[in-house]
Motif scaffolding. Structure first.
Motif, short mmCIF file in Angstrom:
data_model
loop_
_atom_site.label_atom_id
_atom_site.label_comp_id
_atom_site.label_asym_id
_atom_site.label_seq_id
_atom_site.Cartn_x
_atom_site.Cartn_y
_atom_site.Cartn_z
N ASP A 82 33.17 20.93 27.77
CA ASP A 82 34.36 21.03 26.92
C ASP A 82 35.36 22.03 27.49
OD1 ASP A 82 33.33 19.13 25.26
OD2 ASP A 82 32.82 20.49 23.62
N TYR A 83 34.86 23.13 28.03
CA TYR A 83 35.74 24.11 28.66
C TYR A 83 36.53 23.48 29.81
CZ TYR A 83 36.89 27.95 31.88
OH TYR A 83 37.53 28.80 32.75
N LEU A 84 35.83 22.72 30.67
CA LEU A 84 36.50 22.09 31.80
C LEU A 84 37.51 21.05 31.35
CD1 LEU A 84 36.80 21.64 34.83
CD2 LEU A 84 34.78 20.17 34.76
N LEU A 85 37.15 20.25 30.35
CA LEU A 85 38.07 19.22 29.86
C LEU A 85 39.28 19.84 29.17
CD1 LEU A 85 35.49 16.60 28.51
CD2 LEU A 85 36.93 16.40 30.55
N GLU A 86 39.08 20.95 28.50
CA GLU A 86 40.22 21.65 27.90
C GLU A 86 41.25 22.03 28.96
OE1 GLU A 86 38.58 24.98 25.88
OE2 GLU A 86 37.77 23.80 24.20
N GLN A 87 40.77 22.48 30.11
CA GLN A 87 41.69 22.85 31.19
C GLN A 87 42.38 21.62 31.77
OE1 GLN A 87 41.95 26.07 31.08
NE2 GLN A 87 40.14 25.96 29.75
N VAL A 88 41.66 20.51 31.85
CA VAL A 88 42.26 19.28 32.36
C VAL A 88 43.41 18.85 31.45
CG1 VAL A 88 41.90 16.82 32.80
CG2 VAL A 88 40.16 18.48 33.50
N PHE A 89 43.17 18.81 30.14
CA PHE A 89 44.17 18.31 29.21
C PHE A 89 45.29 19.33 28.94
CE2 PHE A 89 41.09 15.03 28.70
CZ PHE A 89 41.84 13.91 28.35
N ALA A 90 45.10 20.55 29.41
CA ALA A 90 46.19 21.53 29.36
C ALA A 90 47.11 21.38 30.57
CB ALA A 90 45.62 22.94 29.31
N THR A 91 46.77 20.46 31.47
CA THR A 91 47.55 20.22 32.68
C THR A 91 48.30 18.90 32.52
OG1 THR A 91 45.80 21.30 33.96
CG2 THR A 91 47.43 20.05 35.20
N PRO A 92 49.61 18.92 32.29
CA PRO A 92 50.35 17.69 32.00
C PRO A 92 50.35 16.69 33.14
CG PRO A 92 51.68 19.65 31.52
CD PRO A 92 50.47 20.11 32.25
N LYS A 93 50.36 17.21 34.38
CA LYS A 93 50.40 16.33 35.55
C LYS A 93 49.45 16.86 36.60
CE LYS A 93 53.86 16.54 38.44
NZ LYS A 93 55.21 16.42 39.08
#
Length: 296
Positions: A82-93
């Motif tokens: 979940d921590y890793l996915l949070e960082q992914v979805f905080a990246t717009p592009k």
């Protein structure tokens, strides 16, 4: 847990190198550090696939033409995932090689019941040896049907399981049954077709480039269910946290393989196949045509 991370591709036809695990590894490592949770900076008990989608091959690499592309991520730790996915979805592009991607949604794979014998396929290359700096040992070819091939995988797997701290000494002692049996019919068929199942790949560790030999082939693993579960979620072999040694079952039981997971870009609606209806556009065949084509 194994999660599929689906991106939309904004520049169809763009490409990645054939062997792009190091690009994905650098991207994920950057996200892990960016998030600021130091306990995960050196966390190695996760695994990921290559980038999956509709591709065409050129001299430059793999050109992606599908609207959506998928990266499979796997770990025993839901907190880390979940921590890793949070960082992914905080990246717009996201820019990977020449690809411009936008994270859209996630799906979690339904966990299969693993037996003491399972046939796997590699969805990222399987590496046997961690080389030392400036040596050639990592590139050495080892025949998949040799005892050495299976022994190296056994040693690396048991070492990683012991380092995880998830198993008691009594459990570790019970994991002595371990055998990798490759599908040599598949391997020999590739040889006859002059196709490769073992190639040299680049790996970067502490900014140092290593070259290793990776294998992509189906095999049957005979081991305790706990060992099967560990390699299915954390990868098999060396450099698993660099995207090597990700496995999938060769055959899956009937039924849905995935269900929606909690990460999704706001406003995105995943495509549903039943919303599109194919329409015939070809002209009707003449009655005296000698040949007709049938649709599959």
């Amino acid at each position: 847990m194994r999660v599929r991370l689906i991106f939309s591709l904004k520049n169809k036809g763009s490409y990645l190198p054939f062997h792009h695990q190091y690009i994905l590894a650098q991207f994920l490592k950057g996200l892990i550090v960016k998030g600021g949770r130091e306990e995960f900076y050196n966390y190695n008990f996760f695994n990921f696939s290559g980038l999956k989608g509709q591709t065409k091959v050129s001299r430059s690499g793999l050109h992606y033409y599908s609207s959506l592309v998928t990266l499979v991520l796997s770990s025993q730790s839901e907190d880390f995932m979940d921590y890793l996915l949070e960082q992914v979805f905080a990246t717009p592009k996201v820019e990977l090689g020449n690809l411009i991607l936008v994270p859209e949604y996630t799906e979690i794979e339904v966990e299969p019941e693993l037996e003491t014998s399972n046939k796997f396929v590699c969805i990222s290359p399987l590496v046997l040896i961690i080389p030392a700096f400036n040596e050639e040992a990592g590139k050495r070819f080892i025949s998949p049907d040799s005892d050495e091939f299976s022994d190296l995988l056994y040693e690396s797997t048991l070492t990683r399981m012991e380092r995880s701290g998830w198993y008691t000494p009594e459990q570790m002692e019970s994991f002595f049954k371990f055998q990798v049996v490759p599908d040599m019919v598949y391997v020999n068929k590739l040889k006859e077709q002059q196709k490769k199942f073992a190639r040299i790949y680049a790996v970067y560790d502490m900014d140092v480039k290593y070259e290793v030999r990776g294998y992509t082939l189906p095999f049957t693993l005979y081991a305790a269910p706990e060992v099967q579960d560990f390699v299915f979620k954390c990868g098999l072999g060396a450099f698993t946290h660099k995207g090597f040694g990700m496995l999938d079952l060769a055959t899956h039981p009937p039924g849905a393989r995935t269900k929606t997971y909690k990460f999704k870009r706001e406003g995105f609606v995943p495509y549903k196949p039943n919303e599109r209806v194919r329409q015939n556009v070809a002209p009707p065949a003449e009655e005296n045509d000698s040949e007709t084509e049938s649709e599959d």
